[in-house]
Every structure is written in C-alpha cells, then in structure tokens.
Write a protein that holds these residues in place. Structure first.
Motif: not given
Length: 226
Positions: A106, A115, A117, A162, A204-206, A224
């Motif tokens: 997060w 957010q 990830y 991150i 990695w991605f949201k 994603p």
C-alpha cells in the motif's frame, strides 16, 4: 512487505515451478487454492523436504515460540537477523518454501486512503519465497502451534518506491538447494543473504482498493486499474 499475498494456483503448478522430480507427499489438496487476498493467520500451502520426498502441507502464516505467549505471532523475519535471533532459533533449521502468485503493498499517494499495488514476476511464474517454520512431518503431527514466517530482505531503497522490504525470492535451483536438508546452515545463510532474485525480475501495478478485505476474494483483485 505489507502482509497480503495471493496463492490462487494449484499445488501442482507450484511443484512444476520448483522442478523437483521427487515424489510429492501432498496434504494440500489438488484443487486451485483461490486465495487472491491471503492475510496473516491464513493456512497456506508450504513446501518442505521429508527425507527424499517433497511434502506440501497447509500451515498457518505466522509463528511464535512456545515461550513467547505474551507476543503476537510474527509473519516475517529479517534476513540479516533471523539466523542468530533467539526468537527463531527453534525453527531456523526447518527451511521451507512458500510459493505465491504475487504480493501487495500500500502506498500513500496523498488521497484519503493508501493505494494498493500488486507485485508479481514479469514472466508470471510463481514466486518462490524462502521461509522457516514449525510444520507437520513424519515425527510431528499437525499442532496448533505450527506456523511459518517469510524471510524478508532490504529491497535496495524500496521496490519501485513502494516498500523498503521484500520477500527473499529464489530461482528454482536455489529454492531446491534451500530446501535440501543436506545444505549446510552456512550455505543456507549465504543463499538468503546474497542470492535472492533482483528487483528487475518483477513488475507492479495499481489494483482496486477492495484488496485488504478478508471477505473479498476473486480474480478482480489482481486486475490492473491503470
């Protein structure tokens, strides 16, 4: 490392990633696990060696020694301390691999909520994470005190900015060496300190914010969002 991961494939997918030809003693079942948002205390499939055989058991994520009843179970152990930390002395010789599909972190991006990830391998292969634990074997029946901890390492300034810790992940060859009871403790320590996979192996991605809700499971959690 935040404390959320996915283990949704089947045990046979993870065995294939390990490339161990020995017969499997399987107490984890044959069906896909379907755990897209596994939390601490979840029973997860854990690999260890029993003689010449690879064994898979469902073991709780989190462990504490029997004398530490005043402390909450830990889920992670720092790589630079675990081998000589009295808290882990009983399980340091009991090496294992936890194979996962991804984990979550997060990030505070200035909004009302952090957010999430998702972090996974670029080649989408299972991630083989070094672990130690107390788990069933030929001499030890399943016990309420069983559990495991993931070994975590400094992610060299933060994986994609991150988080500053990441699981110690191993390629298949090193994972097999880590699991092998004949591997000396000194060599096992060298593997976990120096030979884990680089950040460049990952992407990695949201993902949507419902990640983190233990009642919310499903493939939408790893999709994603942009």
């Amino acid at each position: 490392m935040c404390g959320r991961l996915s283990q949704y494939r089947s045990i046979h997918d993870f065995v294939a990633a390990l490339s161990i030809q020995n017969a499997l003693i399987n107490y984890a079942g044959d069906q896909p696990f379907g755990l897209y948002d596994a939390t601490p205390s979840t029973q997860l499939a854990l690999f260890h060696m029993e003689g010449q055989f690879l064994r898979a058991d469902m073991v709780r994520w989190g462990w504490r020694p029997h004398w530490a009843t005043d402390r909450a179970p830990l889920i992670n152990a720092w790589v630079d301390r675990v081998a000589r930390n009295p808290f882990f002395s009983a399980i340091w010789p009991h090496r294992a691999i936890i194979a996962i599909d991804n984990w979550f972190e997060w990030v505070d991006e200035g909004g009302p909520k952090k957010q999430p990830y998702l972090i996974r391998r670029k080649d989408r292969a299972p991630i083989l994470c070094a672990a130690i634990g107390q788990y069933p074997n030929a001499e030890h029946e399943p016990d309420e005190n069983d559990g495991f901890v993931l070994i975590t390492a400094d992610s060299t300034g933060g994986m994609v900015d991150i988080h500053d810790r990441q699981p110690v992940t191993l390629n298949a060859e090193l994972a097999r060496e880590w699991l092998n009871p004949a591997t000396p403790k000194e060599r096992a320590e060298q593997i976990m300190l120096l030979q884990w996979e680089p950040i460049e192996a990952f992407e990695w991605f949201k993902v949507d914010r419902p990640v983190g809700n233990v009642q919310n499971q499903g493939a939408h959690l790893i999709t994603p969002t942009g």
